[in-house]
Design an enzyme around this catalytic site. Structure first.
Site, mmCIF file in Angstrom:
data_model
loop_
_atom_site.group_PDB
_atom_site.id
_atom_site.type_symbol
_atom_site.label_atom_id
_atom_site.label_comp_id
_atom_site.label_asym_id
_atom_site.label_seq_id
_atom_site.Cartn_x
_atom_site.Cartn_y
_atom_site.Cartn_z
ATOM 1 N N ASN A 8 20.990 50.355 17.305
ATOM 2 C CA ASN A 8 20.756 51.783 17.745
ATOM 3 C C ASN A 8 20.510 52.470 16.316
ATOM 4 O OD1 ASN A 8 20.538 54.365 18.584
ATOM 5 N ND2 ASN A 8 22.717 54.561 19.172
ATOM 6 N N LYS A 10 19.478 55.399 15.859
ATOM 7 C CA LYS A 10 19.780 56.910 16.234
ATOM 8 C C LYS A 10 18.337 57.812 15.545
ATOM 9 C CE LYS A 10 24.584 55.940 16.013
ATOM 10 N NZ LYS A 10 25.751 56.549 16.451
ATOM 11 N N HIS A 90 24.102 57.316 26.223
ATOM 12 C CA HIS A 90 24.794 57.109 24.852
ATOM 13 C C HIS A 90 25.753 58.179 24.620
ATOM 14 C CE1 HIS A 90 25.930 56.838 20.415
ATOM 15 N NE2 HIS A 90 25.656 55.685 20.576
ATOM 16 N N GLU A 92 26.366 60.178 22.724
ATOM 17 C CA GLU A 92 26.013 61.354 21.663
ATOM 18 C C GLU A 92 25.055 62.150 22.406
ATOM 19 O OE1 GLU A 92 24.553 59.208 18.474
ATOM 20 O OE2 GLU A 92 26.481 58.819 17.606
ATOM 21 N N GLU A 160 31.416 51.496 24.801
ATOM 22 C CA GLU A 160 31.427 52.238 23.709
ATOM 23 C C GLU A 160 32.643 53.103 23.651
ATOM 24 O OE1 GLU A 160 27.670 51.493 21.321
ATOM 25 O OE2 GLU A 160 27.480 53.532 22.328
ATOM 26 N N GLY A 166 31.007 55.224 14.889
ATOM 27 C CA GLY A 166 30.518 55.825 13.696
ATOM 28 C C GLY A 166 31.754 56.149 12.578
ATOM 29 N N SER A 205 31.509 50.851 15.625
ATOM 30 C CA SER A 205 31.971 50.259 14.147
ATOM 31 C C SER A 205 32.043 48.615 14.201
ATOM 32 C CB SER A 205 33.274 50.691 13.786
ATOM 33 O OG SER A 205 33.306 52.328 13.713
HETATM 34 C C1 PEP Z 1 26.337 53.662 18.439
HETATM 35 O O1 PEP Z 1 25.707 54.132 17.799
HETATM 36 O O2 PEP Z 1 25.980 53.099 19.676
HETATM 37 C C2 PEP Z 1 27.336 52.807 17.593
HETATM 38 C C3 PEP Z 1 27.958 51.927 17.978
HETATM 39 O O3 PEP Z 1 27.533 53.223 16.316
HETATM 40 P P1 PEP Z 1 28.240 52.465 15.144
HETATM 41 O O4 PEP Z 1 28.288 50.905 15.095
HETATM 42 O O5 PEP Z 1 27.829 53.027 13.973
HETATM 43 O O6 PEP Z 1 29.702 52.791 15.567
#
Ligand code: PEP
Length: 246
Positions: A8, A10, A90, A92, A160, A166, A205
């Protein structure tokens, strides 16, 4: 089942970064897992045209096919330019754009209508985990944001934890195992035997150094990767871990 590693991007990436996608695609010539990259909308078409071993996806879509919705993009517009999977819900977007479970469900159904795979994201906040609400939050999100007809081709669930996205924080192995087992149980009891093959991704992460251990957990069928998907070398380490985990 083969694992899926989905990146992803973003709101990162420009035309020059298509070269990263090409490097990943070349690497995926002979891997034993599925790989997808979801770049920002403007890069989808050229990413699709310049790859042959990986899938290209999108990060969001509107619920309608078309209409007076300035600034929006439909699932059909995305599949037309090569998107084979579309991330919906997601955290976000749930936070920044106030997307409710109901909206996420409509978006998932729009993805199905367009013939693509919906990657439906769910996950608890830190406060919810600390107050022992993780499983009830996951249940509520699945009940209300998963589409009607879930099968292994049209839907992927991404677990998630919001606090792991992040941040560099990753849940304990047992916490990931418990969440994925709960999600599998929900899918099986709601959608029947077929749901045993619906992929459940872990996201939050994931990097080369922890991917092997995460992929060894039961009911973890791959990863949704943010930061570590932006550089081909980092992402390839995760792909290698998935490919070797079969
Ligand atoms: C994500 O954006 O879905 C995500 C898991 O980000 P990160 O791997 O940077 O934690």
């Amino acid at each position: 089942m083969s694992k899926l590693v989905a990146g992803n991007w973003k709101m990162f990436g420009d035309k020059n970064m298509i070269s990263e996608i090409k490097k990943i695609d070349q690497h995926c010539n002979e891997v034993r897992c599925e790989v997808a990259i979801c770049p920002p909308f403007p890069l989808i078409l050229s990413a699709y045209e310049q790859t042959k071993n990986i899938q290209i996806g999108a990060q969001n879509c509107h619920t309608d096919i078309n209409g007076a919705h300035t600034g929006e993009v439909s699932a059909e517009m995305l599949t037309e330019v090569g998107a084979q999977l579309i991330i919906v819900g997601h955290s976000e977007r749930r936070q920044d754009n106030y997307e409710s479970n109901d909206i996420v469900k409509l978006k998932s159904e729009a993805v199905h209508r367009a013939g693509a795979t919906a990657v439906v994201c769910i996950g608890e906040t830190l406060k919810e985990r600390e107050t022992d609400k993780t499983l009830s939050v996951l249940q509520e999100q699945m009940l209300n944001s998963l589409p009607k007809n879930v099968n292994p081709l049209n839907t992927v669930v991404a677990y998630e934890p919001v606090w792991a996205i992040g941040t560099g924080l990753v849940p304990e192995i047992d916490q990931i195992r418990a969440a994925h087992s709960f999600i599998r149980g929900f899918l099986a009891s709601t959608y029947g035997a077929e749901a045993h093959n619906v992929k459940i991704l872990y996201g939050g992460s994931v990097k080369g150094s922890n991917a092997k251990e995460i992929f060894s957990i039961s009911n973890v069928n791959g990863a949704l990767v943010g930061g570590a998907s932006l550089k081909s070398n980092d992402f390839i380490e995760i792909i290698t871990a998935a490919s070797n985990s079969i």
